[in-house]
Design a protein around this motif. Sequence first.
Motif, PDB file in Angstrom:
ATOM      1  N   UNK A  74      41.906  39.783  37.547  1.00  0.00           N
ATOM      2  CA  UNK A  74      41.862  39.627  38.983  1.00  0.00           C
ATOM      3  C   UNK A  74      42.420  40.863  39.694  1.00  0.00           C
ATOM      4  N   UNK A  75      43.488  41.392  39.122  1.00  0.00           N
ATOM      5  CA  UNK A  75      44.095  42.561  39.701  1.00  0.00           C
ATOM      6  C   UNK A  75      43.140  43.747  39.687  1.00  0.00           C
ATOM      7  N   UNK A  76      42.378  43.863  38.611  1.00  0.00           N
ATOM      8  CA  UNK A  76      41.420  44.960  38.489  1.00  0.00           C
ATOM      9  C   UNK A  76      40.308  44.829  39.518  1.00  0.00           C
ATOM     10  N   UNK A  77      39.880  43.645  39.784  1.00  0.00           N
ATOM     11  CA  UNK A  77      38.812  43.416  40.760  1.00  0.00           C
ATOM     12  C   UNK A  77      39.300  43.777  42.167  1.00  0.00           C
ATOM     13  N   UNK A  78      40.493  43.343  42.539  1.00  0.00           N
ATOM     14  CA  UNK A  78      41.039  43.666  43.865  1.00  0.00           C
ATOM     15  C   UNK A  78      41.254  45.171  44.026  1.00  0.00           C
ATOM     16  N   UNK A  79      41.708  45.833  42.998  1.00  0.00           N
ATOM     17  CA  UNK A  79      41.924  47.281  43.056  1.00  0.00           C
ATOM     18  C   UNK A  79      40.600  48.009  43.231  1.00  0.00           C
ATOM     19  N   UNK A  80      39.571  47.570  42.489  1.00  0.00           N
ATOM     20  CA  UNK A  80      38.261  48.226  42.608  1.00  0.00           C
ATOM     21  C   UNK A  80      37.646  47.970  43.979  1.00  0.00           C
ATOM     22  N   UNK A  81      37.836  46.761  44.532  1.00  0.00           N
ATOM     23  CA  UNK A  81      37.332  46.480  45.871  1.00  0.00           C
ATOM     24  C   UNK A  81      38.070  47.325  46.915  1.00  0.00           C
ATOM     25  N   UNK A  82      39.379  47.484  46.792  1.00  0.00           N
ATOM     26  CA  UNK A  82      40.153  48.292  47.740  1.00  0.00           C
ATOM     27  C   UNK A  82      39.718  49.753  47.692  1.00  0.00           C
ATOM     28  N   UNK A  83      39.483  50.261  46.514  1.00  0.00           N
ATOM     29  CA  UNK A  83      39.043  51.663  46.372  1.00  0.00           C
ATOM     30  C   UNK A  83      37.649  51.842  46.958  1.00  0.00           C
ATOM     31  N   UNK A  84      36.738  50.917  46.724  1.00  0.00           N
ATOM     32  CA  UNK A  84      35.379  51.062  47.242  1.00  0.00           C
ATOM     33  C   UNK A  84      35.352  50.930  48.771  1.00  0.00           C
TER      34      UNK A  84
END
Length: 131
Positions: A1-11
């Motif tokens: 879940x943490x990886x998904x939120x980080x990737x969404x924030x970066x995009x």
Amino acid sequence: MKKILTSLAISFSALFVSGISYAAPHSDNNNSGFEYKKPNSNKGKNFQNQNNDEQTDKRRIREERGAKRLKEHKWQEGYVLPQHYRSNSYKVDPQQYNLPKPARNEQWYKINNDYLLVDSEKNNILRIYDH
């Protein structure tokens, strides 16, 4: 879940930054406080600018007006002789023009058919002869 939120924030941040770059002005009117100068495409060509011609005409008209005003100038005793008349080209020999011999520290000047006796130290006009 943490990886998904980080990737969404970066995009989202990447999209936001790219949107700002598209919003930047693309015209020659740069409002950033820095002046943009176009490169001189006339480099090496030898011709005059129209603005330069206008400046030359204005200068010529101003000089003609000044010369006309100086020709109409009425000299009076006690006036100070303007500096541009104090050159050797305006000085005259009193014997050549039948003028009285000047005293020490005095000099005759011929300006617009007027002969002016001027004090060399203070540059005051002492006498005026019309010939």
